[in-house]
Scaffold this motif. Sequence first.
Motif, PDB file in Angstrom:
ATOM      1  N   PHE A  78       0.842  -1.198   0.000  1.00  0.00           N
ATOM      2  CA  PHE A  78       0.000   0.000   0.000  1.00  0.00           C
ATOM      3  C   PHE A  78       0.876   1.247   0.000  1.00  0.00           C
ATOM      4  N   VAL A  79       0.477   2.229  -0.794  1.00  0.00           N
ATOM      5  CA  VAL A  79       1.068   3.567  -0.735  1.00  0.00           C
ATOM      6  C   VAL A  79      -0.087   4.542  -0.550  1.00  0.00           C
ATOM      7  N   VAL A  80      -0.041   5.335   0.513  1.00  0.00           N
ATOM      8  CA  VAL A  80      -1.173   6.169   0.897  1.00  0.00           C
ATOM      9  C   VAL A  80      -0.831   7.645   0.732  1.00  0.00           C
ATOM     10  N   ASP A  81      -1.658   8.358  -0.026  1.00  0.00           N
ATOM     11  CA  ASP A  81      -1.595   9.822  -0.072  1.00  0.00           C
ATOM     12  C   ASP A  81      -2.549  10.342   0.997  1.00  0.00           C
ATOM     13  N   ALA A  82      -1.985  10.809   2.112  1.00  0.00           N
ATOM     14  CA  ALA A  82      -2.802  11.315   3.214  1.00  0.00           C
ATOM     15  C   ALA A  82      -2.768  12.832   3.288  1.00  0.00           C
TER      16      ALA A  82
END
Length: 350
Positions: A238-242
């Motif tokens: 997973f790669v999350v743009d928060a």
Amino acid sequence: MRAAVIVRPGQVEIRDIPRPKIGDYQVLVEQLTCGVGTGTDRKLVEGHFKGFDTYPAVLGHEAVGRVIEKGKKVRSFELGDLVMRPGLETIGDGTSLHSGWGAFAEYGIAGDATAMAEDGVARPEHGFLDLYLSQQTIPRDMKPAHGTMLITYKEVLSAAYRFGFRPNASVMIFGLGPVGLSFTRFAKVLGLGPIVSVDSHESRRALGRELGADATFDPRSDDPVAWVKHHRPGGLDFVVDAVGVTNVINKAMELVTFNGTICVYGIAPQTSMQIDWGKAPYNWTLSFLQWPTFQEEAATHHQLVGWLQQGIIDPDRMITHVLPLERLNEGMEMLKERRALKVVIDLKAK
């Protein structure tokens, strides 16, 4: 009653507005605290929240209040209960002032979703709103400011479940505001790893490590791609743009594993971009989740209240400033300049 009104994009004033009136399935709530949303509230004030253009509008959506009056058909709330997410629906005649959820006000309204469902009237034509599902009570001994942070926790945990977070999966989180730090903490609690977090502020990276990150990077000087190639040569699950930066999507193409997921939670001001998947694996998923459903939020409520009571999550790690309503603009400026992490407005302070 006093309320924070966006007069026009870029201009917020404290004004007197009509006190709300309740219906049979509603309760009147004396608002106690309301968190300042670094994403939603700021975009509403700046005038580029997608789908919203009705100004002037009353701001605020992260409130906790105390029930002071009940409609005659209310059965799920009692006087004195602490309720999450009360706000304003119709204000005055409904034409001269609108609701941007309307929680930065002295009073608000919550609806009894359970009673309406039991009576067969949980439908829009009877005044039912999905928001009522997340207007849940918290323990009466819980600090109201903690309840405002619980709203963020519910949004983020429900998003983590929707994205498919699972034990032993690897994750990189871009942005360590309250949302990114919550993703970091929940990744740890849910058994993910390694957990990597990225932010330009050392104090936030340090807090990220305390909350569960195995490694943190400064995007101005560090190279997350090099770290992944060395430590996770197959890529990340997973790669999350928060944080809401569109370029994170293209950066994630070099980081995500085969059949991995790029998770976009942050709301960027731009609504278009060119995606280059030349460095991505053949199979990957781009998942946008920028509006967690109230049903999914509600499903996390008891779990998160339990975690808070057990000390697994601690809102005081996030809340850096508590200010009176008259200093709302100052608090929003502090957030914009990243001089504050989480600002809560005390609506009872003078």
